[in-house]
Design a protein around this motif. Structure first.
Motif, PDB file in Angstrom:
ATOM      1  N   THR A 118       0.838  -1.205   0.000  1.00 41.94           N
ATOM      2  CA  THR A 118       0.000   0.000   0.000  1.00 41.94           C
ATOM      3  C   THR A 118       0.870   1.251   0.000  1.00 41.94           C
ATOM      4  O   THR A 118       0.514   2.273  -0.594  1.00 41.94           O
ATOM      5  N   LEU A 119       2.026   1.192   0.669  1.00 44.12           N
ATOM      6  CA  LEU A 119       2.961   2.325   0.644  1.00 44.12           C
ATOM      7  C   LEU A 119       3.630   2.437  -0.721  1.00 44.12           C
ATOM      8  O   LEU A 119       3.815   3.543  -1.240  1.00 44.12           O
ATOM      9  N   ILE A 120       4.000   1.304  -1.296  1.00 47.57           N
ATOM     10  CA  ILE A 120       4.631   1.326  -2.616  1.00 47.57           C
ATOM     11  C   ILE A 120       3.685   1.958  -3.635  1.00 47.57           C
ATOM     12  O   ILE A 120       4.084   2.825  -4.420  1.00 47.57           O
ATOM     13  N   ALA A 121       2.433   1.544  -3.623  1.00 43.44           N
ATOM     14  CA  ALA A 121       1.455   2.090  -4.563  1.00 43.44           C
ATOM     15  C   ALA A 121       1.259   3.589  -4.344  1.00 43.44           C
ATOM     16  O   ALA A 121       1.197   4.364  -5.304  1.00 43.44           O
ATOM     17  N   ALA A 122       1.171   4.011  -3.088  1.00 39.48           N
ATOM     18  CA  ALA A 122       0.990   5.437  -2.792  1.00 39.48           C
ATOM     19  C   ALA A 122       2.206   6.253  -3.206  1.00 39.48           C
ATOM     20  O   ALA A 122       2.085   7.401  -3.638  1.00 39.48           O
ATOM     21  N   ALA A 123       3.389   5.658  -3.074  1.00 39.36           N
ATOM     22  CA  ALA A 123       4.622   6.376  -3.398  1.00 39.36           C
ATOM     23  C   ALA A 123       4.761   6.648  -4.890  1.00 39.36           C
ATOM     24  O   ALA A 123       5.473   7.578  -5.291  1.00 39.36           O
TER      25      ALA A 123
END
Length: 199
Positions: A118-123
């Motif tokens: 979820t952090l990778i996608a948001a980044a």
């Protein structure tokens, strides 16, 4: 370390239209507090999940950040000291805040080093599309492929991948490794590879 898998791609976080009346009132008050830079606005940022519900926490927090327009030091502190959900909101807000790349890019790179999809996608939103250098961006695309983050979550993918011979080489090598190991090639890899062939 285990990988947290992203649900099927649903695009950017949903807006706050589905909030209850009480949650709407809380969010309006929280945005006013943030815009006025009142002492408690960061507490409201932290409690957005409880007040607005998990489905609306991301857009609620982004709205609070947009209202507060925090300086780079505050953005960095909110990210570094925040929960995974709070970090995700900071990443989603970077483009709206027009954060100086000297401060924002290290946060993006930190998120890309995690195994939290979820952090990778948001980044990999519009901010990364504009500011992330070619080398880490290419590796981020590969990380999406082997962690299961849909490549549709990579903002500006078509424009940045077009004619990128080095990305094509990396993708081809990755596909060869998977084939040699009798493992399935990630679903998005042929799509990204095709983009690199466009001129």
């Amino acid at each position: 370390m285990s990988v947290q898998h992203t649900p099927p791609d649903t695009g950017p976080p949903q807006d706050t239209a589905g909030l209850t009346g009480e949650a709407h009132r809380w969010l309006a008050a929280a945005r006013a507090s943030a815009a006025a830079r009142e002492a408690g606005w960061e507490l409201r940022f932290a409690e957005a999940g409880r007040r607005c519900g998990t489905a609306h926490a991301d857009p609620a927090r982004v709205l609070l950040l947009a209202a507060a327009r925090p300086d780079a030091a505050t953005v960095t502190r909110l990210y570094r000291q925040g929960t995974a959900a709070e970090r995700r909101a900071v990443l989603l807000a970077l483009e709206q805040l027009d954060t100086d790349p000297a401060h924002g890019v290290p946060l993006v790179e930190d998120a890309l080093r995690t195994n939290d999809t979820t952090l990778i996608a948001a980044a990999l939103g519009p901010y990364a599309a504009r500011h992330l250098d070619a080398h880490p961006w290419r590796h981020a695309v590969l990380k999406c492929l082997f962690t299961g983050v849909p490549v549709t979550r990579v903002a500006g993918l078509a424009a940045r991948a077009r004619g990128d011979a080095e990305l094509a080489r990396m993708l081809t090598a990755h596909a060869a490794e998977r084939t040699a190991a009798h493992r399935e090639i990630p679903a998005g890899l042929p799509h990204v590879l095709a983009l690199t062939q466009e001129q």
